[in-house]
Design a protein around this motif. Structure first.
Motif, PDB file in Angstrom:
ATOM      1  N   ARG B  39      68.978  36.184  58.416  1.00  0.00           N
ATOM      2  CA  ARG B  39      69.540  36.865  57.254  1.00  0.00           C
ATOM      3  C   ARG B  39      69.642  35.929  56.059  1.00  0.00           C
ATOM      4  NH1 ARG B  39      74.336  40.372  60.073  1.00  0.00           N
ATOM      5  NH2 ARG B  39      73.106  41.018  61.820  1.00  0.00           N
ATOM      6  N   ALA B  40      69.669  34.629  56.355  1.00  0.00           N
ATOM      7  CA  ALA B  40      69.741  33.683  55.247  1.00  0.00           C
ATOM      8  C   ALA B  40      68.482  33.737  54.388  1.00  0.00           C
ATOM      9  CB  ALA B  40      69.926  32.268  55.774  1.00  0.00           C
ATOM     10  N   ASN B  42      67.268  36.271  53.087  1.00  0.00           N
ATOM     11  CA  ASN B  42      67.273  37.572  52.424  1.00  0.00           C
ATOM     12  C   ASN B  42      66.459  37.521  51.134  1.00  0.00           C
ATOM     13  OD1 ASN B  42      68.841  36.340  50.501  1.00  0.00           O
ATOM     14  ND2 ASN B  42      70.713  36.817  51.613  1.00  0.00           N
ATOM     15  N   ARG B  44      67.131  37.884  48.068  1.00  0.00           N
ATOM     16  CA  ARG B  44      67.804  37.649  46.794  1.00  0.00           C
ATOM     17  C   ARG B  44      66.905  36.796  45.900  1.00  0.00           C
ATOM     18  NH1 ARG B  44      73.989  36.388  48.259  1.00  0.00           N
ATOM     19  NH2 ARG B  44      74.124  37.631  50.123  1.00  0.00           N
ATOM     20  N   ALA B 164      79.932  39.620  54.740  1.00  0.00           N
ATOM     21  CA  ALA B 164      78.548  39.345  54.351  1.00  0.00           C
ATOM     22  C   ALA B 164      78.235  37.850  54.441  1.00  0.00           C
ATOM     23  CB  ALA B 164      78.308  39.853  52.930  1.00  0.00           C
ATOM     24  N   ASP B 167      77.961  36.812  58.120  1.00  0.00           N
ATOM     25  CA  ASP B 167      76.719  37.366  58.684  1.00  0.00           C
ATOM     26  C   ASP B 167      75.503  36.578  58.203  1.00  0.00           C
ATOM     27  OD1 ASP B 167      77.890  39.260  60.200  1.00  0.00           O
ATOM     28  OD2 ASP B 167      77.569  40.929  58.816  1.00  0.00           O
ATOM     29  N   ARG B 168      75.531  36.234  56.951  1.00  0.00           N
ATOM     30  CA  ARG B 168      74.388  35.538  56.356  1.00  0.00           C
ATOM     31  C   ARG B 168      74.090  34.221  57.069  1.00  0.00           C
ATOM     32  NH1 ARG B 168      74.178  33.375  50.117  1.00  0.00           N
ATOM     33  NH2 ARG B 168      72.376  32.022  50.431  1.00  0.00           N
TER      34      ARG B 168
END
Lengths: 230, 273
Positions: B39-40, B42, B44, B164, B167-168
């Protein structure tokens, strides 16, 4: 020892508001202070024990919580026995033991965040009057709770290092490096707290932060820095 | 060979592949580690601030900690190396106003690091060497909420951001864990989650791997490799900086090299020998 770290849970005590529990504890403490009849104080003990059991925690956890304070109470009782008389010692021991039981019940069912919030709200009127800085006072309480286990680790580390160098247990030899370590840590913790944006904005400056990246508030929304960092 | 105010403008590095597709991670992931590190990575957008040091001097306890430092930091990942006492940490702390310059000025995206320190700290996180100094509350989720409260987030937004951020970093299950029961590496991740929860544009890392074992060191390296935020990292762990955009070498409070990692680190090794 009381590590001051309550957990969330589903018992009745957990569901009670933190403010109510702390107010109840204050009332009980006040009543216990004014009672000096050993029979009445002894009668409070089962209620205290029931409150502890109502936390839903296993007996081993409860015993761990009261172990160190119980030793302290015993020492206080012994001092009263030697310096005053047996009845005074009995009253003091029963009073403190009952208070300890109720305090453990509150502590185990209230998280540190709830405690800090309650403390901050309770001090809010004094904060508005300019008498107390409520966020700082609440943070002080939190830091005390958080760093008790770390002081224990520091003591263990110092003792180990001294033992390796052949130094027998010595309170003075322990105290000096411990104080130095605590002071150094205090400075670093203060620095980190600053970096994390403490103190929070005052209520009259609060806003709902948003930013273009869904992140931190935009600079224009932030109040100017209130700190002077040496 | 100080480069002065020259700004390096390079394209940002491509996103690394998801963490779990890399061989090393496959080998080193233990069954107990949450398998959602990816998830890191992501999607963005990468962000960076422009941090400008203009002739900055810092004198601490009668000693010059920084001397006439002029730099413009705008790249995505910047490493800072140097011997002990060379001024690396002072430089990092000065960015968020934890150290006050005795001369010169520091700005972060145009904001003064001292006069507007609160605004600078809202977009610039700081990860300290020892997470035990950074973590204030005894429960993980409570500690993450502390930073958010300081920056004025309401309870609902705070809860969402805490979840969040954990989780990340693949530590979503840590929310109710007691801090003093975590390992050093886990505490470092919690401290980083506390920083990331604020949604900073830049994260400053002060020797982040110095207390980590190999597994957690590699884990942090993976996080650094894929995080969209700008990262400025003070480190003695030179391997960590090998694929950074830029490395600055400090010596006695001055910048003595400022280049691509291979060349800057070569200078550092030579001077440190």
């Amino acid at each position: 020892m009381i590590d001051g770290i309550g957990e969330t849970g589903t018992t009745l005590l957990h569901r009670l508001p933190a403010g109510g529990k702390l107010a109840g504890l204050a009332i009980v403490a006040t009543l216990l202070f004014f009672v000096s009849n050993p029979a009445l104080l002894a009668a409070a003990l089962p209620f205290g024990a029931a409150a502890m059991l109502a936390t839903g925690r296993p007996p081993a956890v409860l015993l761990h919580q009261i172990a160190v304070p119980a030793i302290t109470i015993a020492l206080v009782g012994l001092a009263d026995l030697l310096l005053v008389d047996a009845e005074t010692a009995l009253v003091v021991v029963l009073r403190l033991a009952a208070l300890l039981a109720f305090a453990v019940a509150v502590t185990l069912t209230t998280t540190s965040a709830e405690l800090a919030d309650t403390f901050e709200r309770a001090l809010a009127p004094f904060d508005r009057a300019g008498l107390v800085d409520a966020p700082r006072a609440a943070l002080t309480l939190t830091l005390a709770i958080r760093f008790v286990p770390l002081v224990g680790q520091e003591i263990a580390a110092i003792r180990e290092a001294q033992a390796v160098r052949g130094l027998a247990a010595n309170p003075v030899a322990l105290a000096v490096p411990l104080i130095v370590r605590i002071l150094v840590r205090a400075e670093r913790v203060a620095e980190a707290i600053d970096a994390r944006g403490f103190p929070p904005p005052r209520p009259d400056r609060s806003r709902s932060p948003t930013s273009p990246m869904g992140g931190a508030p935009s600079p224009s929304q932030m109040p100017g820095d209130l700190h002077d960092h040496p | 060979m100080e480069r002065g105010c020259l700004t390096l403008v390079r394209p940002l590095p491509k996103q690394s592949p998801p963490l779990l597709t890399r061989g090393r991670r496959e080998v080193e992931m233990s069954p107990s580690e949450p398998p959602d590190d990816r998830r890191a990575t992501n999607d963005r957008p990468m962000v960076a601030q422009t941090i400008v040091f203009s002739e900055v001097d810092v004198v601490r306890e009668g000693r010059s900690a920084l001397e006439a430092v002029s730099l413009t930091l705008a790249e995505h990942r910047i490493g800072i190396v140097g011997l002990n006492g060379s001024g690396k940490s002072t430089l990092l702390k000065a960015i968020v106003g934890l150290v006050r310059p005795t001369g010169g000025r520091i700005t972060v995206d145009g904001r003064d690091a001292i006069a507007e320190a609160r605004a600078v700290r809202a977009t610039t996180g700081f990860l300290f060497q020892d997470p035990d100094n950074q973590i204030v509350f005894p429960i993980v989720a409570e500690d993450l909420a502390f930073g958010l409260k300081n920056h004025g987030f309401d309870r609902r937004e705070t809860a969402a951001r805490v979840a969040a951020a954990l989780d990340r970093l693949g530590i979503g299950g840590f929310a109710k864990r007691r801090i003093h029961e975590l390992s050093g590496g886990e505490k470092q991740l919690v401290a980083l989650a506390g920083v990331l929860a604020l949604g900073p544009k830049t994260v400053l890392f002060d020797e982040p791997t110095s207390q980590l074992d190999l597994r957690n060191r590699n884990r942090l390296e993976d996080v650094l490799r894929v995080m969209p935020e700008q990262a400025i990292v003070v480190a003695h762990d030179l391997e960590l900086l090998a694929d950074f955009d830029r490395v600055i070498v400090m010596e006695a409070g001055r910048v003595v090299a400022d280049d691509r990692p291979a060349r800057a680190l070569a200078v550092y090794r030579e001077r440190a020998a």
